[in-house]
Scaffold this motif. Structure first.
Motif, PDB file in Angstrom:
ATOM      1  N   LEU A  12     -23.452  20.820 -11.141  1.00  0.00           N
ATOM      2  CA  LEU A  12     -22.846  20.456 -12.426  1.00  0.00           C
ATOM      3  C   LEU A  12     -23.672  19.356 -13.075  1.00  0.00           C
ATOM      4  O   LEU A  12     -23.941  18.323 -12.473  1.00  0.00           O
ATOM      5  CB  LEU A  12     -21.403  19.981 -12.217  1.00  0.00           C
ATOM      6  CG  LEU A  12     -20.647  19.541 -13.465  1.00  0.00           C
ATOM      7  CD1 LEU A  12     -20.469  20.699 -14.427  1.00  0.00           C
ATOM      8  CD2 LEU A  12     -19.289  18.950 -13.086  1.00  0.00           C
ATOM      9  N   ASP A  13     -24.067  19.580 -14.327  1.00  0.00           N
ATOM     10  CA  ASP A  13     -24.847  18.577 -15.059  1.00  0.00           C
ATOM     11  C   ASP A  13     -23.965  17.644 -15.875  1.00  0.00           C
ATOM     12  O   ASP A  13     -24.095  16.434 -15.796  1.00  0.00           O
ATOM     13  CB  ASP A  13     -25.864  19.276 -15.973  1.00  0.00           C
ATOM     14  CG  ASP A  13     -26.874  20.077 -15.178  1.00  0.00           C
ATOM     15  OD1 ASP A  13     -27.555  19.474 -14.333  1.00  0.00           O
ATOM     16  OD2 ASP A  13     -26.970  21.299 -15.388  1.00  0.00           O
ATOM     17  N   ASP A  14     -23.047  18.203 -16.652  1.00  0.00           N
ATOM     18  CA  ASP A  14     -22.209  17.355 -17.492  1.00  0.00           C
ATOM     19  C   ASP A  14     -21.062  18.184 -18.044  1.00  0.00           C
ATOM     20  O   ASP A  14     -21.131  19.423 -18.097  1.00  0.00           O
ATOM     21  CB  ASP A  14     -23.020  16.769 -18.644  1.00  0.00           C
ATOM     22  CG  ASP A  14     -22.326  15.581 -19.293  1.00  0.00           C
ATOM     23  OD1 ASP A  14     -21.331  15.095 -18.715  1.00  0.00           O
ATOM     24  OD2 ASP A  14     -22.764  15.139 -20.366  1.00  0.00           O
ATOM     25  N   VAL A  54     -12.392  15.023 -14.107  1.00  0.00           N
ATOM     26  CA  VAL A  54     -12.611  16.473 -14.150  1.00  0.00           C
ATOM     27  C   VAL A  54     -14.013  16.814 -13.662  1.00  0.00           C
ATOM     28  O   VAL A  54     -14.220  17.773 -12.910  1.00  0.00           O
ATOM     29  CB  VAL A  54     -12.390  16.999 -15.581  1.00  0.00           C
ATOM     30  CG1 VAL A  54     -12.787  18.470 -15.678  1.00  0.00           C
ATOM     31  CG2 VAL A  54     -10.934  16.833 -15.997  1.00  0.00           C
ATOM     32  N   LYS A  55     -14.974  16.006 -14.067  1.00  0.00           N
ATOM     33  CA  LYS A  55     -16.357  16.230 -13.635  1.00  0.00           C
ATOM     34  C   LYS A  55     -16.485  16.102 -12.124  1.00  0.00           C
ATOM     35  O   LYS A  55     -17.177  16.910 -11.474  1.00  0.00           O
ATOM     36  CB  LYS A  55     -17.284  15.243 -14.333  1.00  0.00           C
ATOM     37  CG  LYS A  55     -18.755  15.438 -14.007  1.00  0.00           C
ATOM     38  CD  LYS A  55     -19.626  14.481 -14.789  1.00  0.00           C
ATOM     39  CE  LYS A  55     -21.098  14.712 -14.466  1.00  0.00           C
ATOM     40  NZ  LYS A  55     -21.981  13.789 -15.214  1.00  0.00           N
ATOM     41  N   GLU A  56     -15.821  15.119 -11.548  1.00  0.00           N
ATOM     42  CA  GLU A  56     -15.895  14.915 -10.098  1.00  0.00           C
ATOM     43  C   GLU A  56     -15.292  16.097  -9.335  1.00  0.00           C
ATOM     44  O   GLU A  56     -15.888  16.608  -8.380  1.00  0.00           O
ATOM     45  CB  GLU A  56     -15.160  13.620  -9.746  1.00  0.00           C
ATOM     46  CG  GLU A  56     -15.148  13.293  -8.268  1.00  0.00           C
ATOM     47  CD  GLU A  56     -14.366  12.031  -7.953  1.00  0.00           C
ATOM     48  OE1 GLU A  56     -14.181  11.732  -6.764  1.00  0.00           O
ATOM     49  OE2 GLU A  56     -13.920  11.356  -8.910  1.00  0.00           O
ATOM     50  N   VAL A  57     -14.119  16.555  -9.774  1.00  0.00           N
ATOM     51  CA  VAL A  57     -13.451  17.668  -9.085  1.00  0.00           C
ATOM     52  C   VAL A  57     -14.236  18.955  -9.258  1.00  0.00           C
ATOM     53  O   VAL A  57     -14.423  19.731  -8.303  1.00  0.00           O
ATOM     54  CB  VAL A  57     -12.006  17.828  -9.623  1.00  0.00           C
ATOM     55  CG1 VAL A  57     -11.342  19.047  -8.993  1.00  0.00           C
ATOM     56  CG2 VAL A  57     -11.195  16.569  -9.332  1.00  0.00           C
ATOM     57  N   LEU A  58     -14.709  19.214 -10.471  1.00  0.00           N
ATOM     58  CA  LEU A  58     -15.440  20.453 -10.740  1.00  0.00           C
ATOM     59  C   LEU A  58     -16.769  20.488  -9.997  1.00  0.00           C
ATOM     60  O   LEU A  58     -17.185  21.545  -9.494  1.00  0.00           O
ATOM     61  CB  LEU A  58     -15.663  20.595 -12.244  1.00  0.00           C
ATOM     62  CG  LEU A  58     -16.386  21.856 -12.708  1.00  0.00           C
ATOM     63  CD1 LEU A  58     -15.649  23.105 -12.247  1.00  0.00           C
ATOM     64  CD2 LEU A  58     -16.543  21.852 -14.220  1.00  0.00           C
ATOM     65  N   ALA A  59     -17.453  19.348  -9.919  1.00  0.00           N
ATOM     66  CA  ALA A  59     -18.732  19.305  -9.197  1.00  0.00           C
ATOM     67  C   ALA A  59     -18.547  19.673  -7.730  1.00  0.00           C
ATOM     68  O   ALA A  59     -19.379  20.384  -7.137  1.00  0.00           O
ATOM     69  CB  ALA A  59     -19.346  17.916  -9.325  1.00  0.00           C
ATOM     70  N   TYR A  67     -24.183  23.437 -16.475  1.00  0.00           N
ATOM     71  CA  TYR A  67     -24.458  23.550 -15.045  1.00  0.00           C
ATOM     72  C   TYR A  67     -25.716  24.387 -14.857  1.00  0.00           C
ATOM     73  O   TYR A  67     -26.198  25.056 -15.773  1.00  0.00           O
ATOM     74  CB  TYR A  67     -23.280  24.210 -14.321  1.00  0.00           C
ATOM     75  CG  TYR A  67     -23.105  25.665 -14.670  1.00  0.00           C
ATOM     76  CD1 TYR A  67     -23.597  26.679 -13.855  1.00  0.00           C
ATOM     77  CD2 TYR A  67     -22.450  26.047 -15.845  1.00  0.00           C
ATOM     78  CE1 TYR A  67     -23.454  28.010 -14.183  1.00  0.00           C
ATOM     79  CE2 TYR A  67     -22.295  27.370 -16.187  1.00  0.00           C
ATOM     80  CZ  TYR A  67     -22.800  28.358 -15.357  1.00  0.00           C
ATOM     81  OH  TYR A  67     -22.663  29.680 -15.695  1.00  0.00           O
ATOM     82  N   HIS A  68     -26.269  24.345 -13.640  1.00  0.00           N
ATOM     83  CA  HIS A  68     -27.394  25.211 -13.303  1.00  0.00           C
ATOM     84  C   HIS A  68     -27.310  25.605 -11.834  1.00  0.00           C
ATOM     85  O   HIS A  68     -26.611  24.960 -11.042  1.00  0.00           O
ATOM     86  CB  HIS A  68     -28.734  24.534 -13.614  1.00  0.00           C
ATOM     87  CG  HIS A  68     -29.066  23.382 -12.722  1.00  0.00           C
ATOM     88  ND1 HIS A  68     -28.612  22.090 -12.950  1.00  0.00           N
ATOM     89  CD2 HIS A  68     -29.799  23.312 -11.575  1.00  0.00           C
ATOM     90  CE1 HIS A  68     -29.057  21.293 -12.014  1.00  0.00           C
ATOM     91  NE2 HIS A  68     -29.780  22.004 -11.160  1.00  0.00           N
ATOM     92  N   LEU A  69     -28.011  26.669 -11.486  1.00  0.00           N
ATOM     93  CA  LEU A  69     -28.010  27.171 -10.115  1.00  0.00           C
ATOM     94  C   LEU A  69     -29.087  26.477  -9.295  1.00  0.00           C
ATOM     95  O   LEU A  69     -30.160  26.152  -9.809  1.00  0.00           O
ATOM     96  CB  LEU A  69     -28.255  28.684 -10.114  1.00  0.00           C
ATOM     97  CG  LEU A  69     -27.356  29.522 -11.032  1.00  0.00           C
ATOM     98  CD1 LEU A  69     -27.688  30.998 -10.894  1.00  0.00           C
ATOM     99  CD2 LEU A  69     -25.889  29.267 -10.740  1.00  0.00           C
ATOM    100  N   ASP A  70     -28.781  26.245  -8.026  1.00  0.00           N
ATOM    101  CA  ASP A  70     -29.748  25.646  -7.113  1.00  0.00           C
ATOM    102  C   ASP A  70     -30.801  26.697  -6.757  1.00  0.00           C
ATOM    103  O   ASP A  70     -30.509  27.694  -6.079  1.00  0.00           O
ATOM    104  CB  ASP A  70     -29.028  25.149  -5.858  1.00  0.00           C
ATOM    105  CG  ASP A  70     -29.964  24.397  -4.922  1.00  0.00           C
ATOM    106  OD1 ASP A  70     -31.175  24.330  -5.205  1.00  0.00           O
ATOM    107  OD2 ASP A  70     -29.479  23.875  -3.898  1.00  0.00           O
ATOM    108  N   LYS A  76     -24.496  26.967 -20.263  1.00  0.00           N
ATOM    109  CA  LYS A  76     -23.320  26.358 -20.890  1.00  0.00           C
ATOM    110  C   LYS A  76     -22.138  27.301 -20.804  1.00  0.00           C
ATOM    111  O   LYS A  76     -22.241  28.487 -21.129  1.00  0.00           O
ATOM    112  CB  LYS A  76     -23.613  26.023 -22.355  1.00  0.00           C
ATOM    113  CG  LYS A  76     -22.443  25.368 -23.088  1.00  0.00           C
ATOM    114  CD  LYS A  76     -22.824  25.069 -24.521  1.00  0.00           C
ATOM    115  CE  LYS A  76     -21.663  24.406 -25.267  1.00  0.00           C
ATOM    116  NZ  LYS A  76     -22.025  24.107 -26.670  1.00  0.00           N
ATOM    117  N   ALA A  77     -21.010  26.758 -20.362  1.00  0.00           N
ATOM    118  CA  ALA A  77     -19.755  27.503 -20.328  1.00  0.00           C
ATOM    119  C   ALA A  77     -18.735  26.744 -21.162  1.00  0.00           C
ATOM    120  O   ALA A  77     -18.371  25.610 -20.837  1.00  0.00           O
ATOM    121  CB  ALA A  77     -19.253  27.663 -18.892  1.00  0.00           C
TER     122      ALA A  77
END
Length: 275
Positions: free
Chosen positions: A173-175, A158-163, A104-107, A81-82
């Motif tokens: 990006l999770d949410d 914002v979610k679309e651009v950040l992802a 978010y999480h790392l692949d 979480k950020a």
């Protein structure tokens, strides 16, 4: 008397063999210890061989590695979480302070590439700047009032651009959750005054509609009464008048007790009944 004990000096060869054996045991134990590594749950292991990142990523569990040559760096792949406050500008040049939380999480499959290109400071180098840039790019497309009324739409953009930005560095990006939009005090006062004016205008409109409806109801009642009187006048005929007079005289005869009124002077009143 007992014979004195003879103390013999230690054998140097035996001591050296014992020390050598102990050293060998320690080295073997150390090699055995250094030959295995454990990757904890929720992590992946990045293998470094003499400092170079290897293509293989270690999953959770026990793994063999070459002692003193390979090093395993554990990196967490669980959801992180950020949360931050970002200052941006709306389309109508209002200053907006946005509080948002990003999950978010790392692949895990390509985490070695992230370690090689970014390192362990990926949040400060990638995540936080990407959040700020994405938010500024989206808020610039909306007015301050639209940011309030269309929060879900803003959040989705914002979610679309950040992802897209995070995916360049093998992050998923999770949410995101926008918890607050905060504006200047002058803008807040302007919004409050506008809401008051809109409420007063709505009240005036409702009052006018109520007065109009009441007036229409009065006109309808008056028209109904006039129509009723008109219909009654049409139904009144000479025969109806005569019938009403006869009915009134009959009721008077029924109520008379046969005694004449006790009066002096004047004509004796009586009911005028036609034979």
């Amino acid at each position: 008397m007992t014979e004195p004990r003879v103390v013999r000096p230690p054998n140097p060869k035996a001591m050296s063999r014992g020390i050598a054996g102990l050293v060998i045991v320690i080295v073997i134990a150390l090699l055995a210890f250094q030959s295995f590594t454990i990757v904890q749950a929720g992590h992946r292991g990045v293998v470094l061989q003499l400092g170079a990142v290897q293509p293989k990523v270690l999953e959770e569990g026990l793994h063999f590695k070459m002692p003193f040559i390979q090093t395993v760096i554990p990196i967490e792949v669980r959801v992180q979480k950020a949360e931050s406050n970002q200052v941006s500008a709306s389309r109508d040049l209002q200053t907006v302070t946005t509080t948002l939380a990003v999950n978010y999480h790392l692949d895990g499959t390509t985490i070695n590439s992230l370690y090689k290109n970014v390192g362990m400071e990926y949040r400060a180098r990638i995540v936080d700047p990407a959040i700020g840039e994405s938010l500024k790019a989206v808020t610039a497309q909306y007015t301050a009032e639209d940011l309030i009324s269309k929060r879900s739409e803003v959040s989705a953009k914002v979610k679309e651009v950040l992802a897209a930005k995070l995916s360049l560095y093998n992050m998923i990006l999770d949410d995101i959750n926008i918890t607050e939009f905060k504006f200047s005090e002058e803008f807040d006062r302007a919004i409050e005054q506008k809401q008051i004016a809109e409420q007063q205008a709505l009240k005036s409109k409702l009052d006018l509609e109520r007065i109009k409806i009441e007036k229409e109801q009065e006109i309808t009642r008056a028209q109904a009464q006039a129509e009723a009187l008109r219909l009654q006048k049409q139904e009144v005929t000479q025969e109806l008048i005569s019938l009403r007079q006869i009915e009134a005289q009959l009721k008077a005869i029924e109520k008379w007790d046969g005694k004449l009124p006790n009066v002096t002077g004047g004509a004796t009143p009586f009911i005028n009944v036609q034979p």
